[in-house]
Enzyme design. Structure first.
Site, PDB file in Angstrom:
ATOM      1  N   LYS A  25       0.838  -1.206   0.000  1.00  0.00           N
ATOM      2  CA  LYS A  25       0.000   0.000   0.000  1.00  0.00           C
ATOM      3  C   LYS A  25       0.872   1.254   0.000  1.00  0.00           C
ATOM      4  O   LYS A  25       0.618   2.214  -0.740  1.00  0.00           O
ATOM      5  CB  LYS A  25      -0.934  -0.015   1.226  1.00  0.00           C
ATOM      6  CG  LYS A  25      -2.065  -1.033   1.086  1.00  0.00           C
ATOM      7  CD  LYS A  25      -2.819  -1.301   2.379  1.00  0.00           C
ATOM      8  CE  LYS A  25      -3.851  -2.409   2.161  1.00  0.00           C
ATOM      9  NZ  LYS A  25      -4.585  -2.819   3.351  1.00  0.00           N
ATOM     10  N   GLN A  51      -4.790  -1.632   9.479  1.00  0.00           N
ATOM     11  CA  GLN A  51      -4.730  -2.969   8.887  1.00  0.00           C
ATOM     12  C   GLN A  51      -5.371  -3.998   9.820  1.00  0.00           C
ATOM     13  O   GLN A  51      -5.069  -4.043  11.013  1.00  0.00           O
ATOM     14  CB  GLN A  51      -3.264  -3.334   8.599  1.00  0.00           C
ATOM     15  CG  GLN A  51      -3.079  -4.619   7.812  1.00  0.00           C
ATOM     16  CD  GLN A  51      -3.637  -4.568   6.396  1.00  0.00           C
ATOM     17  OE1 GLN A  51      -3.676  -3.508   5.766  1.00  0.00           O
ATOM     18  NE2 GLN A  51      -4.075  -5.694   5.887  1.00  0.00           N
ATOM     19  N   ASP A  74     -11.132   2.792   3.853  1.00  0.00           N
ATOM     20  CA  ASP A  74     -11.532   1.384   3.758  1.00  0.00           C
ATOM     21  C   ASP A  74     -13.063   1.254   3.638  1.00  0.00           C
ATOM     22  O   ASP A  74     -13.569   0.216   3.235  1.00  0.00           O
ATOM     23  CB  ASP A  74     -11.109   0.620   5.029  1.00  0.00           C
ATOM     24  CG  ASP A  74      -9.849  -0.205   4.828  1.00  0.00           C
ATOM     25  OD1 ASP A  74      -9.603  -0.655   3.692  1.00  0.00           O
ATOM     26  OD2 ASP A  74      -9.117  -0.394   5.821  1.00  0.00           O
TER      27      ASP A  74
HETATM   28  N1  GUN Z   1      -7.156  -6.962   5.974  1.00  0.00           N
HETATM   29  C1  GUN Z   1      -7.516  -7.692   4.904  1.00  0.00           C
HETATM   30  N2  GUN Z   1      -8.105  -6.921   3.972  1.00  0.00           N
HETATM   31  C2  GUN Z   1      -8.111  -5.671   4.464  1.00  0.00           C
HETATM   32  C3  GUN Z   1      -8.592  -4.427   3.956  1.00  0.00           C
HETATM   33  O1  GUN Z   1      -9.155  -4.311   2.860  1.00  0.00           O
HETATM   34  N3  GUN Z   1      -8.403  -3.359   4.773  1.00  0.00           N
HETATM   35  C4  GUN Z   1      -7.820  -3.467   5.991  1.00  0.00           C
HETATM   36  N4  GUN Z   1      -7.708  -2.361   6.717  1.00  0.00           N
HETATM   37  N5  GUN Z   1      -7.378  -4.597   6.484  1.00  0.00           N
HETATM   38  C5  GUN Z   1      -7.521  -5.694   5.723  1.00  0.00           C
END
Ligand code: GUN
Length: 283
Positions: free
Chosen positions: A53, A97, A120
């Site tokens: 990311k 995350q 998100d």
């Molecule tokens: N863990 C797995 N997929 C995601 C996601 O799309 N966003 C976040 N914040 N954590 C994750």
């Protein structure tokens, strides 16, 4: 039939080129899109996702901040950091995350992110807006899946869409988006009886259940569009999806590969949400 392969890397590259141009236009007006990513603990998969990311931000000309904490950090420290980021004008998007360590109340953490920075789309307020049909931020993975449909000229209207998996991150928001696009939607899960009965009716089948090569050719309607959200590691270290790609690509009309399908699109749509947040602020 040999399915058309929906290439996530190619689509992601095209979208990211556009985002970079838009980010440069914003930067010329004094605002560089900024994303903050919080990582708690040392889960190796989460570390890879967070690194990807941050790298994607750099390539698109976005500012990013990665904030890491040890697995035993006091939740208060994370809440204080979120309050600081919520007030930081250089940060337009905040992401924590998941999964968080067990001593965290994940819902409370997600609620502590300012809804206007919740790239998100996991905050209850943003989920509510999505359900009401006027989303502010669309969760990145299902948002990426909808981009495949738009790009490939696949219109969900009137189609039978079947989703395997009911997670808050993929299954539930995917169902809302397909419903919004006028598909008839079925969500299947671990307690569903006769799963194959449902999958064989699907014109659009989205697999997000986290079981390697679970969906086999006999479970798929000829000509269906098959979207594979799974990322599973095989004993030999290779990645595979929730769909048996070799078999299903002989039956489906279109299919996403793993790797190189949904994965690159998820991070792309995180960039999209961060850019949209920054653009909203400047407007
Ligand atoms: N863990 C797995 N997929 C995601 C996601 O799309 N966003 C976040 N914040 N954590 C994750």
């Amino acid at each position: 039939m040999t399915a058309r392969i929906l290439d996530g890397n190619a689509l992601a590259q095209r979208l990211r080129a556009d985002f970079k141009t838009r980010a440069e236009a914003l930067a010329a007006r004094g605002t560089r899109p900024g994303l903050a990513v919080i990582l708690v603990g040392e889960d190796p998969a989460s570390q890879v996702y967070v690194r990807n990311k941050v790298n994607a931000c750099a390539q698109a000309g976005f500012h990013s901040a990665k904030i890491s904490y040890p697995p035993d950090v006091e939740p208060r420290v994370v809440f204080d950091k979120l309050a600081e980021l919520n007030a930081d004008p250089a940060i337009h998007g905040i992401l924590v995350q998941l999964p968080l360590p067990k001593h965290f109340d994940s819902d409370a953490v997600l609620k502590a992110i300012a809804p206007a920075k919740d790239v998100d789309g996991f905050h209850a307020e943003n989920i509510g807006a999505l359900m009401q049909g006027h989303p502010r931020f669309i969760p990145c993975t299902p948002y990426g899946v909808m981009q495949f449909f738009a790009d490939a000229g696949i219109d969900p209207r009137g189609k039978e869409a079947v989703i395997l998996g009911r997670s808050n991150i993929v299954g539930k928001p995917m169902a809302m988006l397909l419903l919004q696009a006028s598909a008839t939607v079925t969500i299947c899960h671990s307690q569903t009886r006769d799963l194959a009965f449902h999958t064989r009716r699907a014109d659009i089948l989205v697999a997000a259940l986290g079981k390697a090569r679970f969906v086999t050719a006999d479970m798929v309607k000829p000509g269906a569009v098959v979207i594979d959200v799974g990322i599973n590691r095989l004993p030999d270290g290779k990645l595979c999806g929730d769909v048996d790609f070799a078999g299903v690509s002989e039956v489906a009309s279109a299919i996403t590969p793993v790797p190189g399908g949904v994965g690159p699109m998820t991070i792309t749509m995180l960039l999209a949400n961060t850019l949209e947040a920054a653009e909203r602020e400047v407007r």
